[in-house]
Scaffold this active site. Structure first.
Site, short mmCIF file in Angstrom:
data_model
loop_
_atom_site.label_atom_id
_atom_site.label_comp_id
_atom_site.label_asym_id
_atom_site.label_seq_id
_atom_site.Cartn_x
_atom_site.Cartn_y
_atom_site.Cartn_z
N GLN A 29 2.53 9.71 -0.24
CA GLN A 29 1.53 8.90 0.45
C GLN A 29 2.19 7.79 1.24
O GLN A 29 3.37 7.49 1.06
CB GLN A 29 0.57 8.29 -0.58
N HIS A 88 6.09 7.54 0.33
CA HIS A 88 6.67 7.36 -1.00
C HIS A 88 5.84 8.11 -2.03
O HIS A 88 4.71 8.53 -1.76
CB HIS A 88 6.74 5.88 -1.36
N ARG A 104 -2.58 10.45 2.51
CA ARG A 104 -1.80 11.47 1.81
C ARG A 104 -0.83 12.14 2.77
O ARG A 104 -1.18 12.48 3.90
CB ARG A 104 -2.72 12.52 1.19
N HIS A 155 0.84 3.90 3.46
CA HIS A 155 -0.27 2.96 3.66
C HIS A 155 -0.30 2.48 5.11
O HIS A 155 0.75 2.37 5.75
CB HIS A 155 -0.13 1.78 2.71
N GLU A 190 2.94 -3.30 -0.64
CA GLU A 190 2.96 -3.47 -2.09
C GLU A 190 4.38 -3.71 -2.61
O GLU A 190 5.34 -3.08 -2.18
CB GLU A 190 2.33 -2.24 -2.78
#
Length: 283
Positions: A96, A262, A281, A98, A133
């Site tokens: 995935q 990642h 995804r 982001h 993140e």
């Protein structure tokens, strides 16, 4: 003022069964305990306990945005800008990435205009936020993190005769085209690439003789832990030869910015991210 919060649990099937309940000292009632969220995301807000009254944190902030403080409001608006999670990864997650803030705002707006429900599995953008993140490992932790260089990918593929045609193809095209072709591979192609490796390394894997930095180990581990049929191989298995396999020791951290593909493979960690559930995804 100090507020008492009660987080929320996500029982995804890739999660473990014991780590989070033992950490939080809660009674086990479910089979899987994958993520524990502490924040105000609309899909799973924490509960604020105030004078024996339970209020969803996002609702409380809407009613009293001043609790965020002047600095946070000026910089991020009237929403809690972060989300904290604890993860117990027992089985590998999907590949995935982001989106950026701009991509998230546009994608969220477009899917809303198309009338796609937030609960629709085809929905990509659950909110208008990006999702950079930072994670800190709570145990020995393994993940895939970004593509290797083309030269390193080619060397990884050339170690196996069955994958050498892929190495040749990589030299003929850009990485985006190469990756897209692998993700669209037929079962016949996947079997031709992977079955010789699986057969060759099966005994070594079962005898714990493969290094965890060896892509072959993770191919066999994924097949075993995710119960993947050899007649229904997943193209994502090829990614162990394309991506950086990273080991994060307990107490160490790693950052995943927007656009970095990642996949978490195994271990426990704590994450701090922008308040978003946007996951694109990639395999």
């Amino acid at each position: 003022m100090v507020y008492l919060l009660k987080g929320t649990m996500q029982n995804y099937i890739w999660g473990g069964s014991d780590y989070i309940p033992e950490l939080l000292q809660i009674e086990k009632k479910e089979e899987y305990y994958a993520e524990w969220w502490l924040g105000a995301h609309s899909s799973s807000p924490s509960d604020l306990i105030l004078n024996d009254t339970i209020i969803p944190l996002n609702n409380y902030i809407k009613e009293k945005p001043g609790v965020l403080g002047e600095y946070s409001i000026n910089k991020f608006g009237t929403e809690l800008p972060y989300l904290l999670k604890i993860l117990d990864v027992k089985k590998p997650l999907s590949i995935q990435l982001h989106p950026t803030k701009e991509q998230a705002e546009l994608g969220f707006k477009q899917e809303n205009e198309l009338g796609i429900s937030l609960s629709d599995p085809k929905r990509i953008y659950k909110d208008s936020n990006h999702k950079p993140e930072m994670m800190v490992a709570l145990s020995d932790f393994w993940l895939l993190h970004g593509f290797k260089t083309k030269d390193k990918i080619a060397k990884s593929l050339e170690k196996h005769p069955s994958l050498s045609p892929l190495a040749l193809r990589l030299k003929q095209c850009d990485l985006l085209t190469f990756y897209a072709e692998i993700m669209r591979a037929t079962q016949q192609q996947l079997e031709k690439w992977l079955l010789p490796i699986i057969q060759q390394q099966k005994a070594a894997y079962e005898q714990n003789q493969l290094s965890l930095v060896n892509p072959d180990y993770w191919v066999l581990y994924s097949i075993e832990s995710m119960e993947i049929s050899l007649t229904k191989l997943d193209p994502g298995l090829i990614c162990f030869y394309l991506f950086n396999i990273v080991n994060v020791n307990k107490g160490e951290g790693i950052y995943q910015d927007a656009g970095i593909p990642h996949a978490y493979l195994r271990g426990q960690n704590i994450e701090l991210m922008a308040c978003s559930d946007n996951v694109i995804r990639g395999g």
